[in-house]
Scaffold this motif. Structure first.
Motif, PDB file in Angstrom:
ATOM      1  N   ILE A  61     -62.885   7.831  -3.217  1.00  0.00           N
ATOM      2  CA  ILE A  61     -62.455   9.219  -3.363  1.00  0.00           C
ATOM      3  C   ILE A  61     -63.702  10.084  -3.199  1.00  0.00           C
ATOM      4  N   LEU A  81     -62.654   4.224  -6.736  1.00  0.00           N
ATOM      5  CA  LEU A  81     -61.466   4.590  -7.506  1.00  0.00           C
ATOM      6  C   LEU A  81     -61.636   4.311  -8.997  1.00  0.00           C
ATOM      7  N   TYR A 109     -56.020   8.818 -12.954  1.00  0.00           N
ATOM      8  CA  TYR A 109     -54.867   9.528 -12.399  1.00  0.00           C
ATOM      9  C   TYR A 109     -54.286  10.460 -13.450  1.00  0.00           C
ATOM     10  N   TRP A 158     -56.289  14.188 -10.241  1.00  0.00           N
ATOM     11  CA  TRP A 158     -57.158  13.101 -10.683  1.00  0.00           C
ATOM     12  C   TRP A 158     -58.330  13.713 -11.442  1.00  0.00           C
ATOM     13  N   ARG A 204     -53.103  12.393  -0.833  1.00  0.00           N
ATOM     14  CA  ARG A 204     -53.303  10.978  -0.506  1.00  0.00           C
ATOM     15  C   ARG A 204     -52.032  10.424   0.105  1.00  0.00           C
ATOM     16  N   HIS A 226     -53.004   4.786   1.329  1.00  0.00           N
ATOM     17  CA  HIS A 226     -54.000   5.196   0.324  1.00  0.00           C
ATOM     18  C   HIS A 226     -55.157   5.983   0.931  1.00  0.00           C
TER      19      HIS A 226
END
Length: 92
Positions: A3, A13, A18, A55, A69, A74
């Motif tokens: 990310i 990640l 999340y 996020w 996303r 992904h």
């Protein structure tokens, strides 16, 4: 999955948490419409394709981000600070 944090750069990640679906619209806090609150809390659309999500970079700068996303691949399509995207919605 990487990310790209706007402050820290690309990060794994595992550094992120999340925070939920960024497309839902919360009912008026003063509303007593039980159906509207039930829909907000429980109803979910399982989108196949690009999806907007919140996020938090919990293992880094702690920024809250709005990420688009692909739920199929992904692939991260875009990243912005959540505060900026909320201000854009309120001006619309």
């Amino acid at each position: 999955m990487l990310i790209p944090c706007p402050y820290c750069g690309p990060r794994d990640l595992s550094e992120f948490t999340y925070q939920g679906d960024a497309t839902r619209v919360r009912p008026d806090p003063g509303s007593t419409d039980q159906a509207a609150w039930n829909a907000y809390v429980y109803d979910r659309v399982n989108t196949a394709g690009d999806h907007s999500e919140f996020w938090q970079h919990s293992g880094g700068c702690r920024a809250h981000l709005r990420i688009v996303r692909s739920t199929l691949t992904h692939e991260v399509k875009s990243v912005a600070y959540a505060r900026d995207s909320i201000h854009e919605r309120s001006r619309a």
